[in-house]
Design an enzyme around this catalytic site. Structure first.
Site, PDB file in Angstrom:
ATOM      1  N   ALA A  30      43.907  15.519  21.501  1.00 12.42           N
ATOM      2  CA  ALA A  30      43.806  16.921  21.048  1.00 12.42           C
ATOM      3  C   ALA A  30      43.979  17.811  22.281  1.00 12.42           C
ATOM      4  CB  ALA A  30      42.489  17.178  20.322  1.00 12.42           C
ATOM      5  N   HIS A  32      45.038  20.283  25.338  1.00 11.98           N
ATOM      6  CA  HIS A  32      45.174  21.739  25.498  1.00 11.98           C
ATOM      7  C   HIS A  32      45.472  22.008  26.968  1.00 11.98           C
ATOM      8  CE1 HIS A  32      41.172  21.351  27.153  1.00 11.98           C
ATOM      9  NE2 HIS A  32      40.748  20.807  26.021  1.00 11.98           N
ATOM     10  N   HIS A  35      43.578  20.040  29.741  1.00  9.47           N
ATOM     11  CA  HIS A  35      44.105  18.695  30.033  1.00  9.47           C
ATOM     12  C   HIS A  35      45.407  18.794  30.824  1.00  9.47           C
ATOM     13  CE1 HIS A  35      41.919  17.878  26.086  1.00  9.47           C
ATOM     14  NE2 HIS A  35      41.344  17.017  26.897  1.00  9.47           N
ATOM     15  N   SER A 187      38.638  23.615  24.911  1.00  8.22           N
ATOM     16  CA  SER A 187      38.011  22.351  24.509  1.00  8.22           C
ATOM     17  C   SER A 187      38.679  21.850  23.241  1.00  8.22           C
ATOM     18  CB  SER A 187      36.520  22.589  24.239  1.00  8.22           C
ATOM     19  OG  SER A 187      35.974  21.506  23.528  1.00  8.22           O
ATOM     20  N   ARG A 189      37.203  20.474  20.916  1.00  6.21           N
ATOM     21  CA  ARG A 189      36.293  20.809  19.810  1.00  6.21           C
ATOM     22  C   ARG A 189      36.477  22.249  19.329  1.00  6.21           C
ATOM     23  NH1 ARG A 189      33.215  17.067  22.723  1.00  6.21           N
ATOM     24  NH2 ARG A 189      32.458  15.318  21.465  1.00  6.21           N
TER      25      ARG A 189
HETATM   26  P1  AMP Z   1      38.295  14.982  26.964  1.00 12.02           P
HETATM   27  O1  AMP Z   1      39.610  14.790  26.291  1.00 12.02           O
HETATM   28  O2  AMP Z   1      37.474  16.081  26.380  1.00 12.02           O
HETATM   29  O3  AMP Z   1      37.539  13.695  27.171  1.00 12.02           O
HETATM   30  O4  AMP Z   1      38.648  15.501  28.427  1.00 12.02           O
HETATM   31  C1  AMP Z   1      39.510  14.797  29.261  1.00 12.02           C
HETATM   32  C2  AMP Z   1      39.472  15.432  30.632  1.00 12.02           C
HETATM   33  O5  AMP Z   1      39.906  16.793  30.527  1.00 12.02           O
HETATM   34  C3  AMP Z   1      38.061  15.457  31.231  1.00 12.02           C
HETATM   35  O6  AMP Z   1      38.145  15.145  32.612  1.00 12.02           O
HETATM   36  C4  AMP Z   1      37.634  16.891  30.988  1.00 12.02           C
HETATM   37  O7  AMP Z   1      36.682  17.349  31.921  1.00 12.02           O
HETATM   38  C5  AMP Z   1      38.953  17.617  31.166  1.00 12.02           C
HETATM   39  N1  AMP Z   1      38.901  18.934  30.511  1.00 12.02           N
HETATM   40  C6  AMP Z   1      38.555  19.195  29.225  1.00 12.02           C
HETATM   41  N2  AMP Z   1      38.565  20.526  29.001  1.00 12.02           N
HETATM   42  C7  AMP Z   1      38.919  21.109  30.173  1.00 12.02           C
HETATM   43  C8  AMP Z   1      39.099  22.470  30.600  1.00 12.02           C
HETATM   44  N3  AMP Z   1      38.910  23.488  29.763  1.00 12.02           N
HETATM   45  N4  AMP Z   1      39.456  22.688  31.874  1.00 12.02           N
HETATM   46  C9  AMP Z   1      39.655  21.660  32.735  1.00 12.02           C
HETATM   47  N5  AMP Z   1      39.500  20.363  32.411  1.00 12.02           N
HETATM   48  C10 AMP Z   1      39.140  20.095  31.138  1.00 12.02           C
END
Ligand code: AMP
Length: 283
Positions: A30, A32, A35, A187, A189
């Site tokens: 998902a 954005h 990522h 995020s 979410r």
């Molecule tokens: P996730 O897919 O939520 O597990 O996140 C994967 C990676 O992306 C993790 O290292 C998160 O900290 C990073 N991440 C998620 N949202 C953000 C954001 N808004 N800014 C920077 N890094 C992010």
């Protein structure tokens, strides 16, 4: 971009790049701009960028959060291609955990496991370590790029890297939080929030700044309480925490001494969606 679904296929490809600098960005999809900023950082730092998309069941303490986690794999692939990600690893649960999902040995994470995210999401960091450990064994990157959005997770992963000899050469790169124009941290979410809730959710960013702007030497309890009330007033139904930790050691702070670099952290629920965010206060 090459896409692999099994460990064998991924490792076979990576063998061809032996000696090259590898950057690795683990995600749950998902995708954005947050990522994508990590992918761009990896592209600047490394010769080959590997991204993984895997919604890891073992890090969800809440079954319904797992079931409702957004999955947008076609859009994810298009986004990764638009920034020239080299390799996408897209394993199934079976490919990730061929021997089953049960944790063989517990990761020793010390107090990090008992406070804030650790306290409110029991078992979460064990699951995070389990999946990152597995992924690192497969990719063996030079750089692991993660987001400051998950501040405590970065501390946990740093501990994991230090605890295993085979990971001693992997450098953790922590990339800044990417936000909407409104201040809301991007995020996955957020995709579960209505337009109206996306506006309400900006209260987190406002509360973080309220604490930062009003932080004074001494006891911080009533300041955190005021921020909690602001969130409740803005429509958040449950506040897991509003807290301040030492930015380096992550020990919780009750009395701020002005000289300490600190991180202000919030986790709160809006219409059943749990959001987290933080900002760092430097001297
Ligand atoms: P996730 O897919 O939520 O597990 O996140 C994967 C990676 O992306 C993790 O290292 C998160 O900290 C990073 N991440 C998620 N949202 C953000 C954001 N808004 N800014 C920077 N890094 C992010």
């Amino acid at each position: 971009m090459l896409i692999f679904k099994t460990q064998q296929d991924l490792e076979q490809e990576l063998k061809k790049h032996s000696g090259k600098v590898i950057g690795f960005v683990p995600t749950m999809g998902a995708l954005h701009d947050g990522h994508i900023s990590l992918i761009k950082k990896s592209k600047q730092t490394a010769e080959i960028t590997v991204c993984s998309v895997f919604v890891n069941p073992t890090q969800f303490n809440d079954k319904s959060d797992f079931e409702k986690y957004p999955v947008t794999i076609h859009e994810d692939i298009a986004l990764l291609e638009s920034v020239n990600c080299d390799i996408l690893f897209l394993p199934s649960v079976q490919a990730m955990y061929p021997g089953g999902m049960e944790l063989k040995t517990k990761y020793q994470l010390g107090f990090l496991e008992n406070i804030l995210e650790g306290e409110f999401r029991p078992g979460h960091f064990q699951g995070v370590c389990q999946v990152v450990d597995n992924l690192l064994q497969m990719v063996m990157p030079d750089y692991l790029i993660m987001g400051a959005k998950d501040y405590q997770q970065c501390m946990v992963i740093q501990k994991l890297l230090q605890s295993k000899q085979e990971f001693s050469k992997i450098k953790l790169v922590i990339s800044p939080i990417v936000r909407e124009g409104s201040g809301l941290a991007k995020s996955s979410r957020n995709k579960r929030l209505s337009e109206n809730d996306l506006t309400k959710a900006t209260a987190i960013f406002k509360a973080l700044h309220f604490v930062k702007d009003n932080l004074r030497k001494g006891n911080i309890h009533s300041l955190l309480q005021q921020a909690t009330e602001q969130l409740l007033g803005a429509g958040f139904e449950k506040i897991d925490y509003v807290a301040i930790a030492d930015a380096n050691s992550f020990e919780l702070i009750n009395n701020w001494n002005e000289k300490q670099n600190a991180v202000i952290l919030i986790a709160a629920f809006l219409n059943g969606v749990r959001l987290i965010d933080n900002i760092v206060v430097t001297e």
